[in-house]
Enzyme design. Sequence first.
Site: not given
Length: 380
Positions: A131, A156, A243, A341, A364, A366, A368
């Site tokens: 990040s 990568i 993104r 199940g 790409e 997180t 966060q």
Amino acid sequence: MVLSEKYEMLRKNFRNFAETEFTKEIQDRLDATGEFDEELYAKMAKYGFTGVKIPREYGGQGADTLTYMIMGEEFARVMPVATIYVNTPNSLGAGPILMCGTEEQKQAILPDVAAGKKHIVFALTEPGAGSDAGSMQTYAVEDGDDYIINGRKCFISGAPFADYAVVYAKTDRTQKGSKGISMFIVDMKTPGISTGKPEAKMGIGGYPTSDISFDNVRVNKKWLLGPKDKGFQTALKTLNGGRLGVAAQSLGLAQGCLEEAIKYSKERVQFGRPICKNQAVSFAIAEMATEIEAARCMVYTAAQEMDAGVKDNYIKCAMCKYYAAEMANRVAYKALQIFGGYGYIKEYKIERMYRDARIFSIYEGTSQVQQMVISGALLH
């Protein structure tokens, strides 16, 4: 959002290809082996999918971002990993070259990438710089007409079979953080380059991911991509489009999960009636469908704004990636719960889709990191 006949026709074409070519046999094989399917990639290239966003003058289709989003959505609806097959050449691979490459660089690389003859990957992440990509340790020093690159990249996607890599390296180690980083187009057959063993991943089987190591790798100065020491800005712009691509991938997977859940809930009978007649199940399906539609509106709008050059579009892209990725995980969870199940058994498609969904809120950027981007823009 009401789409024109043009986009609905494109959707139909993408969907037909996905439902015809992404067979269960292929999906099971890729999930089991993790190997890249060159034959499938060649079929994608034949129909122009590997160069859908690359301009016509470089052998691509020159399509807009909305077309690209619809393609990603429809491919992921059937087989999420297939979206990476077309995202890499159109976004992370070709993106930096289209943004700031010389005409010589574009002509040398893009036509073969658009035609599916060559593979190009995006090499930014490092073991200690995920990040926080500005903390990278890979560096390049000038030596006559060349740069010499040393360092290591990790996670990568496509590295084991790549022909080229867009590599980020520090060219001015006196500058801190993201400053002093440059980009290079590197031929993966250059002496000193090695790739690690493909990672054993939870999901997205069929697109190998590995380390790339650089040991005194010589790269001619003509392959410096963009201004020296200014590469990180291009990385951020490239990730912006990437993104949005992940948001479309998330959208497609969620749609596929919803359809699987609806079908199963109508067929599965318990206590003398289909389980879709139970309010808990029907309400879960209603929630899933609503969240998917909200994400679709966000993604399509952001795509159109990107093409229109709307200022601060990066915020919308971060919002799309954040919301759609988290939404896809919620939808996959609810869909598998409806299967009970049976959803835990590999025979059922929902088991693989549940595993595939987990990466969306990680790669790409997180979720966060997206929150950091969004809040940073709002609170600056």
